[in-house]
Design an enzyme around this catalytic site. Structure first.
Site, PDB file in Angstrom:
ATOM      1  N   ASP A  27      51.250  43.010  39.038  1.00  0.00           N
ATOM      2  CA  ASP A  27      50.827  42.922  37.632  1.00  0.00           C
ATOM      3  C   ASP A  27      49.910  44.075  37.212  1.00  0.00           C
ATOM      4  O   ASP A  27      49.812  44.395  36.018  1.00  0.00           O
ATOM      5  CB  ASP A  27      50.040  41.616  37.424  1.00  0.00           C
ATOM      6  CG  ASP A  27      48.821  41.558  38.341  1.00  0.00           C
ATOM      7  OD1 ASP A  27      49.006  41.579  39.579  1.00  0.00           O
ATOM      8  OD2 ASP A  27      47.676  41.521  37.834  1.00  0.00           O
ATOM      9  N   GLY A  57      50.414  38.970  41.871  1.00  0.00           N
ATOM     10  CA  GLY A  57      50.991  39.595  40.695  1.00  0.00           C
ATOM     11  C   GLY A  57      52.277  38.938  40.209  1.00  0.00           C
ATOM     12  O   GLY A  57      52.552  38.910  39.008  1.00  0.00           O
ATOM     13  N   THR A  76      43.073  39.699  38.770  1.00  0.00           N
ATOM     14  CA  THR A  76      43.365  39.846  40.194  1.00  0.00           C
ATOM     15  C   THR A  76      44.098  38.590  40.637  1.00  0.00           C
ATOM     16  O   THR A  76      43.976  37.541  40.005  1.00  0.00           O
ATOM     17  CB  THR A  76      42.079  40.085  41.013  1.00  0.00           C
ATOM     18  OG1 THR A  76      42.431  40.198  42.392  1.00  0.00           O
ATOM     19  CG2 THR A  76      41.079  38.968  40.854  1.00  0.00           C
ATOM     20  N   THR A 131      42.327  43.416  44.812  1.00  0.00           N
ATOM     21  CA  THR A 131      42.342  44.397  43.743  1.00  0.00           C
ATOM     22  C   THR A 131      40.951  44.599  43.156  1.00  0.00           C
ATOM     23  O   THR A 131      40.162  43.658  43.113  1.00  0.00           O
ATOM     24  CB  THR A 131      43.253  43.803  42.640  1.00  0.00           C
ATOM     25  OG1 THR A 131      44.557  43.750  43.149  1.00  0.00           O
ATOM     26  CG2 THR A 131      43.223  44.578  41.361  1.00  0.00           C
ATOM     27  N   VAL A 179      56.001  46.244  42.988  1.00  0.00           N
ATOM     28  CA  VAL A 179      54.953  46.519  42.006  1.00  0.00           C
ATOM     29  C   VAL A 179      54.457  45.180  41.472  1.00  0.00           C
ATOM     30  O   VAL A 179      55.260  44.302  41.152  1.00  0.00           O
ATOM     31  CB  VAL A 179      55.506  47.386  40.844  1.00  0.00           C
ATOM     32  CG1 VAL A 179      54.489  47.503  39.727  1.00  0.00           C
ATOM     33  CG2 VAL A 179      55.885  48.778  41.368  1.00  0.00           C
TER      34      VAL A 179
HETATM   35  N1  ASP Z   1      47.243  41.523  41.591  1.00  0.00           N
HETATM   36  C1  ASP Z   1      47.495  42.368  42.719  1.00  0.00           C
HETATM   37  C2  ASP Z   1      48.990  42.516  42.905  1.00  0.00           C
HETATM   38  O1  ASP Z   1      49.696  41.533  42.798  1.00  0.00           O
HETATM   39  C3  ASP Z   1      46.896  41.896  44.012  1.00  0.00           C
HETATM   40  C4  ASP Z   1      45.468  41.364  43.975  1.00  0.00           C
HETATM   41  O2  ASP Z   1      44.895  41.179  42.920  1.00  0.00           O
HETATM   42  O3  ASP Z   1      44.883  41.127  45.042  1.00  0.00           O
HETATM   43  O4  ASP Z   1      49.427  43.588  43.224  1.00  0.00           O
END
Ligand code: ASP
Length: 276
Positions: free
Chosen positions: A174, A197, A194, A143, A172
């Protein structure tokens, strides 16, 4: 982190900083910084967004500013390069905070956001097969997110993602959930997350960090405390950017690496992928 990713992070930091230096709002700096990363295709967002198990890219993003606690978000949006701009438009053009799915896509199309062309999925898995495969796994290239502080003392935070590897269609994370992946409040600070989630949501990490900042804890000790709690309570994995309205800042992660950086206008932007 690859050399092109490092160069892209530096370019994104310069775009954001120059906006702030010219007196621009933190919200715009966050949006424009994230747009550079979405456009690059080098991270799991925008042009580089990951595919869900049915071969379709559905993306999430959110943005928030700390003066009026205004926020906007989109979840499971398809076919646009800049979900972060769609999130900002939800904030500015509607009375809502979060739009989801095909109607978030319709919203983005209405405002003529740049389309993202993706080839049709090569093969289709049965739903039973997708259920068998799904598992929360973090991507190597994660992310994208940003936090910023402007000269009026307002903080802002944002994030944009293509999600995680091996996710069911419609999953979906976080990132579009205010208080989980993103939070900004001039009375505490700005946070962008990041990581996986599913864990970040269950601890409501961004809001918990802000609450501890409001109690007077430092960004570094707060970030470490909350990330350790995430690991201890639910074996989560995450990284965070934290910035206070008086300019204190930390990057902290309990993942082995986190590509990130900062710039205060002096010398060159600092980028790295380990922040002890
Ligand atoms: N936080 C993001 C999600 O869970 C993924 C990531 O940060 O790589 O969608």
């Amino acid at each position: 982190m690859t050399a092109p990713q490092a160069a892209c992070l530096q370019a994104a930091l310069q775009v954001g900083y120059h906006l702030l230096d010219r007196g621009g709002p933190a919200l715009v700096a966050v949006e424009q910084t994230i747009r550079v990363l979405e456009q690059s295709g080098l991270f799991n967002a925008g042009k580089g967004a990951r595919f869900q198990l049915d071969g379709i890219r559905r993306m999430d993003a959110s943005i928030m500013e700390g003066h009026g606690l205004r926020a906007g978000a989109v979840a499971s949006v398809e076919g646009i390069v800049h979900p972060i701009t769609a999130a900002r438009m939800v904030m500015e053009e509607t009375d809502h905070v979060l739009l989801v799915g095909p109607m978030a896509t319709t919203f983005a199309e209405h405002f003529r956001l740049e389309p993202l062309h993706t080839p049709a999925p090569m093969r289709r898995l049965s739903y039973a097969m997708m259920l068998k495969r799904q598992k929360p796994v973090r991507n190597r290239h994660g992310t994208v997110g940003a936090v910023a502080l402007d000269r009026f003392g307002t903080v802002a935070a944002g994030a944009s993602t293509g999600g995680i590897a091996l996710m069911l269609p419609g999953r979906v994370g976080d990132t579009p959930l205010i208080g989980c992946g993103v939070y900004a409040d001039n009375q505490s600070g700005a946070v962008s997350m990041t990581g996986i989630g599913e864990g970040i949501i269950r601890i409501a990490v961004a809001k918990e960090i802000c609450e501890r900042l409001a109690e007077g804890k430092t960004p570094k000790s707060t970030a470490r405390y909350v990330l350790r709690k995430l690991v201890a309570r639910i074996r989560g994995a995450a990284g965070t950017l934290v910035l206070t309205p008086d300019g204190r800042f930390t990057i902290s992660h309990v993942t082995p690496r986190m590509a990130a950086g900062w710039w205060d206008g002096r010398g060159k932007p600092t980028v790295g992928d380990r922040f002890p």
